[in-house]
Design a protein around this motif. Structure first.
Motif, PDB file in Angstrom:
ATOM      1  N   ASP A  27       0.837  -1.202   0.000  1.00 30.92           N
ATOM      2  CA  ASP A  27       0.000   0.000   0.000  1.00 30.92           C
ATOM      3  C   ASP A  27       0.872   1.252   0.000  1.00 30.92           C
ATOM      4  N   THR A  28       0.410   2.292  -0.672  1.00 30.12           N
ATOM      5  CA  THR A  28       1.068   3.596  -0.581  1.00 30.12           C
ATOM      6  C   THR A  28       0.574   4.263   0.694  1.00 30.12           C
ATOM      7  N   ILE A  29       1.514   4.576   1.575  1.00 29.11           N
ATOM      8  CA  ILE A  29       1.148   5.122   2.876  1.00 29.11           C
ATOM      9  C   ILE A  29       1.862   6.453   3.092  1.00 29.11           C
ATOM     10  N   ALA A  30       1.426   7.172   4.101  1.00 35.82           N
ATOM     11  CA  ALA A  30       2.110   8.389   4.529  1.00 35.82           C
ATOM     12  C   ALA A  30       2.480   8.211   5.989  1.00 35.82           C
ATOM     13  N   ARG A  31       3.728   8.547   6.296  1.00 37.79           N
ATOM     14  CA  ARG A  31       4.221   8.421   7.665  1.00 37.79           C
ATOM     15  C   ARG A  31       4.365   9.827   8.241  1.00 37.79           C
ATOM     16  N   LEU A  32       3.767  10.063   9.389  1.00 40.23           N
ATOM     17  CA  LEU A  32       3.817  11.371  10.023  1.00 40.23           C
ATOM     18  C   LEU A  32       5.031  11.470  10.951  1.00 40.23           C
ATOM     19  N   PRO A  33       5.361  12.693  11.380  1.00 38.42           N
ATOM     20  CA  PRO A  33       6.496  12.869  12.300  1.00 38.42           C
ATOM     21  C   PRO A  33       6.337  12.075  13.598  1.00 38.42           C
ATOM     22  N   CYS A  34       5.108  11.828  14.014  1.00 42.48           N
ATOM     23  CA  CYS A  34       4.858  11.047  15.234  1.00 42.48           C
ATOM     24  C   CYS A  34       4.954   9.542  14.973  1.00 42.48           C
ATOM     25  N   LEU A  35       5.280   9.179  13.718  1.00 38.07           N
ATOM     26  CA  LEU A  35       5.471   7.793  13.277  1.00 38.07           C
ATOM     27  C   LEU A  35       4.173   7.031  13.043  1.00 38.07           C
ATOM     28  N   CYS A  36       3.037   7.690  13.189  1.00 40.58           N
ATOM     29  CA  CYS A  36       1.780   7.062  12.787  1.00 40.58           C
ATOM     30  C   CYS A  36       1.785   6.909  11.270  1.00 40.58           C
ATOM     31  N   ILE A  37       1.150   5.858  10.791  1.00 46.79           N
ATOM     32  CA  ILE A  37       1.036   5.673   9.349  1.00 46.79           C
ATOM     33  C   ILE A  37      -0.421   5.497   8.950  1.00 46.79           C
ATOM     34  N   TYR A  38      -0.729   6.009   7.760  1.00 45.21           N
ATOM     35  CA  TYR A  38      -2.085   5.970   7.210  1.00 45.21           C
ATOM     36  C   TYR A  38      -1.978   5.721   5.716  1.00 45.21           C
ATOM     37  N   HIS A  39      -3.084   5.286   5.109  1.00 46.76           N
ATOM     38  CA  HIS A  39      -3.133   5.269   3.654  1.00 46.76           C
ATOM     39  C   HIS A  39      -2.896   6.698   3.164  1.00 46.76           C
ATOM     40  N   LYS A  40      -2.118   6.845   2.111  1.00 40.37           N
ATOM     41  CA  LYS A  40      -1.816   8.171   1.587  1.00 40.37           C
ATOM     42  C   LYS A  40      -3.093   8.956   1.259  1.00 40.37           C
ATOM     43  N   GLY A  41      -4.044   8.308   0.588  1.00 47.08           N
ATOM     44  CA  GLY A  41      -5.281   8.997   0.229  1.00 47.08           C
ATOM     45  C   GLY A  41      -6.089   9.425   1.435  1.00 47.08           C
ATOM     46  N   CYS A  42      -6.077   8.608   2.485  1.00 49.31           N
ATOM     47  CA  CYS A  42      -6.833   8.936   3.704  1.00 49.31           C
ATOM     48  C   CYS A  42      -6.259  10.175   4.378  1.00 49.31           C
ATOM     49  N   ILE A  43      -4.936  10.202   4.568  1.00 46.40           N
ATOM     50  CA  ILE A  43      -4.345  11.328   5.291  1.00 46.40           C
ATOM     51  C   ILE A  43      -4.367  12.596   4.446  1.00 46.40           C
ATOM     52  N   ASP A  44      -4.298  12.459   3.115  1.00 44.24           N
ATOM     53  CA  ASP A  44      -4.409  13.647   2.265  1.00 44.24           C
ATOM     54  C   ASP A  44      -5.769  14.306   2.449  1.00 44.24           C
ATOM     55  N   GLU A  45      -6.836  13.503   2.466  1.00 46.98           N
ATOM     56  CA  GLU A  45      -8.179  14.052   2.679  1.00 46.98           C
ATOM     57  C   GLU A  45      -8.303  14.625   4.084  1.00 46.98           C
ATOM     58  N   TRP A  46      -7.743  13.919   5.076  1.00 47.53           N
ATOM     59  CA  TRP A  46      -7.790  14.378   6.468  1.00 47.53           C
ATOM     60  C   TRP A  46      -7.142  15.758   6.595  1.00 47.53           C
ATOM     61  N   PHE A  47      -5.978  15.931   5.952  1.00 48.90           N
ATOM     62  CA  PHE A  47      -5.240  17.188   6.075  1.00 48.90           C
ATOM     63  C   PHE A  47      -5.924  18.352   5.369  1.00 48.90           C
TER      64      PHE A  47
END
Length: 59
Positions: A27-47
């Motif tokens: 899966d393409t994911i995004a890792r945040l500075p706090c080390l949490c990871i999410y699906h890239k599409g999910c966190i893009d919409e969240w942000f």
């Protein structure tokens, strides 16, 4: 997005706290500075609405 680092998941990693579906190897994911990871599409919409981690709102 400067808050997240895009990556491809090398192993299964439980569930995405945004969509609650499994984070799976490849899966393409995004890792945040706090080390949490999410699906890239999910966190893009969240942000688009929120500027902080869903699990660490105070960061």
């Amino acid at each position: 997005n400067c808050l997240s680092k895009e990556d491809v998941l090398s192993k299964d990693a439980g569930e995405c706290a945004i969509c609650l579906e499994e984070l799976q190897q490849g899966d393409t994911i995004a890792r945040l500075p706090c080390l949490c990871i999410y699906h890239k599409g999910c966190i893009d919409e969240w942000f688009e609405v929120n500027r902080s981690c869903p699990e660490h709102p105070s960061d």
